[in-house]
Design a protein around this motif. Structure first.
Motif, mmCIF file in Angstrom:
data_model
loop_
_atom_site.group_PDB
_atom_site.id
_atom_site.type_symbol
_atom_site.label_atom_id
_atom_site.label_comp_id
_atom_site.label_asym_id
_atom_site.label_seq_id
_atom_site.Cartn_x
_atom_site.Cartn_y
_atom_site.Cartn_z
ATOM 1 N N SER A 62 0.766 -1.148 -0.052
ATOM 2 C CA SER A 62 -0.102 -0.009 0.100
ATOM 3 C C SER A 62 0.851 1.299 -0.068
ATOM 4 O O SER A 62 0.451 2.436 -0.606
ATOM 5 C CB SER A 62 -0.864 -0.022 1.157
ATOM 6 N N ASN A 64 1.570 2.468 2.839
ATOM 7 C CA ASN A 64 1.293 3.047 4.089
ATOM 8 C C ASN A 64 2.202 2.559 5.190
ATOM 9 O O ASN A 64 1.923 1.888 6.178
ATOM 10 C CB ASN A 64 -0.162 2.912 4.268
ATOM 11 N N HIS A 92 -6.042 -2.327 6.967
ATOM 12 C CA HIS A 92 -6.063 -2.803 5.440
ATOM 13 C C HIS A 92 -7.305 -2.230 4.924
ATOM 14 O O HIS A 92 -7.531 -2.274 3.664
ATOM 15 C CB HIS A 92 -5.944 -4.344 5.539
ATOM 16 N N GLY A 94 -8.274 0.700 4.983
ATOM 17 C CA GLY A 94 -8.175 2.043 4.825
ATOM 18 C C GLY A 94 -8.475 3.155 5.866
ATOM 19 O O GLY A 94 -8.400 4.331 5.747
#
Length: 199
Positions: A62, A64, A92, A94
């Motif tokens: 991602s 992130n 995961h 978001g």
């Protein structure tokens, strides 16, 4: 740092992930010695994924990432507290955290007080609520009250009565929080200005 990876047969220990700024808990993962070593080497938090049965760096797909700030072990040496600066949402799904909470800065009782002020501003009867009555009187009256309380803090600072000084300081902070909301802001907006000034 002495860590006991032997307490569980799988050699994994819990790693609690905490935002270094907000102090909110973002997620829980598991580390073995190899995951810990990679985390320390790369400064990106790496877990041992039980579902994938391999090392897994958070954000490898991602973007992130959880950028490492510090790692502490607990009193039993079998749980880690990992403080991070997250680069985006952690969950995961978001969302900011795996508990479906926003990763907002909280100031404990002060944040609760801000919510009370907002509630009184929006819902309270101005004849029964001091806060509502101030909002009803408008910006000039609110600003005047902050000025009055600031002067009283200065006066009490020059005396030796700590109780009065603290009482007037509380009054000033309370009325300042009201002024912030009258202007459409909260304390966190001021904190962000201070953070941007940090050198």
């Amino acid at each position: 740092m002495k860590i006991d990876f032997t307490k569980n047969n799988d050699g994994l220990i819990p790693a609690i992930i905490q935002d270094n700024e907000t102090k909110n808990v973002l997620m829980l993962g598991y580390m073995n010695q190899e995951a810990l070593d990679k985390t320390l080497e790369t400064n990106k938090v790496t877990f041992f994924s039980r579902s994938k049965n391999r090392l897994w760096t958070k954000g490898e797909e991602s973007g992130n990432f959880l950028n490492l700030v510090s790692i502490k072990n607990d009193c039993d040496n079998d749980t880690l507290l990992v403080q991070v600066n997250p680069a985006g949402p952690t969950c995961h799904t978001g969302l900011d955290t795996c508990w479906q909470e926003a990763n907002n800065q909280s100031f404990g009782f002060i944040s609760k007080l801000e919510k009370t002020i907002q509630n009184r501003k929006e819902n309270a009867d101005s004849e029964k609520s001091y806060v509502a009555s101030l909002f009803a009187k408008g910006m000039n009256k609110i600003a005047q009250k902050v000025g009055e309380e600031a002067v009283e803090v200065v006066i009490e600072a020059k005396d030796n009565n700590d109780d009065l000084f603290l009482s007037e300081s509380a009054d000033l902070l309370f009325h300042y929080l009201i002024l912030l909301q009258a202007k459409g802001f909260q304390l966190n907006d001021v904190v962000n200005v201070l953070k941007n000034r940090e050198k």
